[in-house]
Design an enzyme around this catalytic site. Structure first.
Site, PDB file in Angstrom:
ATOM      1  N   SER C   9      34.745  -2.956 -61.825  1.00  0.00           N
ATOM      2  CA  SER C   9      36.066  -2.326 -61.794  1.00  0.00           C
ATOM      3  C   SER C   9      36.061  -1.318 -60.673  1.00  0.00           C
ATOM      4  CB  SER C   9      36.351  -1.621 -63.111  1.00  0.00           C
ATOM      5  OG  SER C   9      37.500  -0.801 -62.982  1.00  0.00           O
ATOM      6  N   HIS C  10      37.215  -1.066 -60.076  1.00  0.00           N
ATOM      7  CA  HIS C  10      37.193   0.007 -59.088  1.00  0.00           C
ATOM      8  C   HIS C  10      37.228   1.368 -59.770  1.00  0.00           C
ATOM      9  CE1 HIS C  10      41.537   0.262 -59.457  1.00  0.00           C
ATOM     10  NE2 HIS C  10      41.509   1.345 -58.736  1.00  0.00           N
ATOM     11  N   SER C  11      37.371   1.372 -61.099  1.00  0.00           N
ATOM     12  CA  SER C  11      37.310   2.623 -61.851  1.00  0.00           C
ATOM     13  C   SER C  11      36.006   2.721 -62.639  1.00  0.00           C
ATOM     14  CB  SER C  11      38.497   2.695 -62.816  1.00  0.00           C
ATOM     15  OG  SER C  11      38.180   3.488 -63.941  1.00  0.00           O
ATOM     16  N   GLY C  44      36.810   2.881 -56.317  1.00  0.00           N
ATOM     17  CA  GLY C  44      36.607   1.935 -55.222  1.00  0.00           C
ATOM     18  C   GLY C  44      35.631   0.862 -55.671  1.00  0.00           C
TER      19      GLY C  44
END
Ligand SMILES: Nc1ncnc2c1ncn2[C@@H]1O[C@H](COP(=O)(O)OP(=O)(O)O)[C@@H](O)[C@H]1O
Ligand SMILES: Nc1ncnc2c1ncn2[C@@H]1O[C@H](COP(=O)(O)OP(=O)(O)O)[C@@H](O)[C@H]1O
Ligand SMILES: [Mg+2]
Ligand SMILES: [Mg+2]
Ligand SMILES: [Mg+2]
Ligand SMILES: [Mg+2]
Lengths: 224, 130, 130, 224
Positions: C9-11, C44
């Site tokens: 995940s970008h989180s 990211g």
């Protein structure tokens, strides 16, 4: 299977043929006792095919329900069941909370201030239908419904043949217990256990097991 | 203010993380609130936690509710019945949790109405990634 | 040990929260690792973070990778190409993030193989909640 | 549009007709300069239809690429582009990272130790194809592809008609800039901006804008 609980006094000296407010309260208190006595078993069942919180969930829910009944004095059985449903929804914290909670509220609404065994039969049927509707489960999906549906059928049959409240409740309790046991070979199709697929086979459903306790409690508090 | 969005999860961390992600993508103009876990922050579902989150998220234009699974769905449905004739206007969205939230939040940020926001969440079932 | 599962995940928060949830549901026997955010914990995607998570999750039976969206998908695909002929065996799953992870984790906990675990995640697109 | 950057020295005193290792390095350094000079603009474009990090992402990626080229001395242009791609993938941190990174790596692989304008045309085409393949985007979806595809076509056309490296790169840069501008009326169908639906219309795509800078940099460093 006489009642040995604190509310047995309510029945002393007479046959309980009606689900009045006192008997309804005694029912819920007896549910709490049976859940308490079986908390570990429910937890273990749920640990096997779920997340292991069903004992704690039910314990929290019924304790809140009893506490709320102690604070207020609902004037009829319908209001007792409604209050119980509200507390179960609010405090249980698992899928069983909204299911049993909605079931008790609908049963209470159906019962209102009626008390006779036919009204109780209709109330239990309303409980079953609302749980089926909310959860979308039908029989043989390894849920509450597998204990409650045969219980309601047995209650209706016995009362329809002239059986009194205790006779009907006893028949229902036995049917619920058989229904719960019969969930063992089933594969779960609803709820958390359904993620396990075939691995859910071979274990009793915790919700069906707690349903059997709930119905058994009604038989207990209506025993002569 | 946008249509409200409430995320019901039995995990407080999952609800908050998904709210954060949606805020990053949709901007600060979206009214979105987490309803994760029980009132004491444990894993589980609480109808009161959901009710409060709905009150937080509502800005008078209705609230779309997304649920992760199991007890979240059952509790949200129970709440919907309780409110049947009342305010605020609730719309449960049958949607994949993260993907539906992102779609709903981005659309809500454009000022879209309750029903379109809910539908955009539900359409996320037909999204593909590879 | 089970087939490995990695959540990209970008989180960072979303990856961790989803891993936690899956662990609760599937039990401690499932080898599942988060790959959220960049190497310094920012929002990211980082191919190195993913590579490390795969190494963590791999127990010799291959690793199923689930991605939230956008750059997570592109970075995971890029990594797959890099490893094309190497170890460990990777299988990207096109799946809804939370629902696919739960399905994959629970199936992995039963000892299922890489391809079935990936497919169970992908079948979560056809799940419905209401 | 002569080159004013620090690597201009590489071109002083002669026409650059080949993409040798020195010119390839100069290209990447020039990309870094142009990205740096346009960082705010890329960020603003991405803030409008994305998450506002494209400037920072590209800046991080190209700075890492330049730093890596300073450490090593890749012996041919293919290796320069390959190293650049690797760093972009590893450090960019957004969707543009794997896309440009894969593009540069494939271009480098295609180029190998070749240097002439035809080989560069094939390398740019490989860049385009790999970005299309990875991202699944076709033209008019408001992405990098909308700048890169016309750039590659213009490069091929000019070099096919006998144009040298600078002529081809200049034509490509102009085409890329026109392509980027032409993304304004488009609705995004790929990437983060696609979540905006129609709200993405009316703004230039940040990735297309950075692509135009990358191709412009090649024209700059090959200017006589
Ligand atoms: N959709 C449903 N319909 C009927 N019963 C269900 C449903 N989902 C779950 N249950 C019942 O709930 C029980 C689990 O309750 P509990 O452990 O308290 O909740 P949770 O699964 O959220 O942890 C299951 O054993 C099953 O009998
Ligand atoms: N699937 C895709 N194919 C081609 N280009 C894409 C794709 N997805 C995103 N892009 C490009 O990437 C740009 C955004 O890059 P960036 O902001 O660095 O990444 P992120 O969107 O992850 O924040 C977009 O403007 C678009 O041009
Ligand atoms: Mg449970
Ligand atoms: Mg639970
Ligand atoms: Mg961006
Ligand atoms: Mg980004």
């Amino acid at each position: 299977m006489g009642c040995t609980c604190q509310y047995a006094g309510a029945a002393v000296g007479g046959l309980i043929v009606n689900l009045d407010a006192t008997t309804a309260r005694a029912w819920i208190v007896r549910v709490a006792e049976l859940i308490h006595a079986n908390e570990q078993r429910l937890t273990d069942l749920d640990a096997t095919i779920g997340d292991g919180d069903h004992g704690a969930n039910m314990q929290r829910g019924v304790a809140a329900a009893v506490a709320s009944l102690e604070e207020q004095e609902p004037e009829d059985a319908g209001k007792v069941l409604n209050s119980t449903g509200r507390e179960l929804i609010s405090k249980t914290g698992g899928a069983s909370g909204p299911l049993y909670g909605t079931g008790f509220r609908r049963a209470g609404k159906e019962l209102g201030d009626e008390v006779d065994v036919q009204a109780v039969a209709r109330a239990l049927e309303a409980m079953l239908r609302s749980i089926e509707e909310l959860g979308g489960a039908t029989q043989e999906e390894k849920t509450i419904v597998d204990a409650l549906a045969p219980a309601v059928a047995a209650f209706q049959e016995t009362s329809g043949q002239g059986g009194d409240l205790h006779a009907a409740a006893s028949a229902a309790a036995e049917a619920a217990e058989r229904g719960a046991a019969a969930t063992i070979p089933l594969q779960a199709r609803k709820g958390r256990a359904s993620y396990l697929g075939e691995r859910s086979i071979g274990h009793e459903d915790p919700g069906a097991a707690s349903t059997a306790l709930i119905i058994r409690a009604l038989a207990d508090v209506t025993a002569p | 203010m946008s249509v409200g969005i409430v995320l019901v999860s039995h995990s407080p961390a999952l609800a908050s993380a998904t709210v954060e992600m949606a805020r990053t993508l949709a901007g600060p103009g979206v009214s979105i609130a987490p309803a994760g876990g029980t009132a004491d922050g444990e894993v589980g579902t609480s109808i009161d936690v959901i009710r409060n989150a709905i009150a937080d998220a509502d800005a008078g234009r209705g609230v779309v509710v997304l649920m992760d699974m199991g007890s979240s769905v059952l509790t949200a449905k129970t709440l919907l019945e309780d409110l049947e004739d009342g305010e605020p206007q609730l719309r449960l969205a049958d949607a994949p949790f993260v993907e539906g939230t992102v779609a709903a939040a981005v659309l809500a940020s454009t000022g879209a109405e309750l029903e379109s926001v809910a539908r955009s969440a539900e359409e996320a079932w037909s999204m593909r990634k590879l």
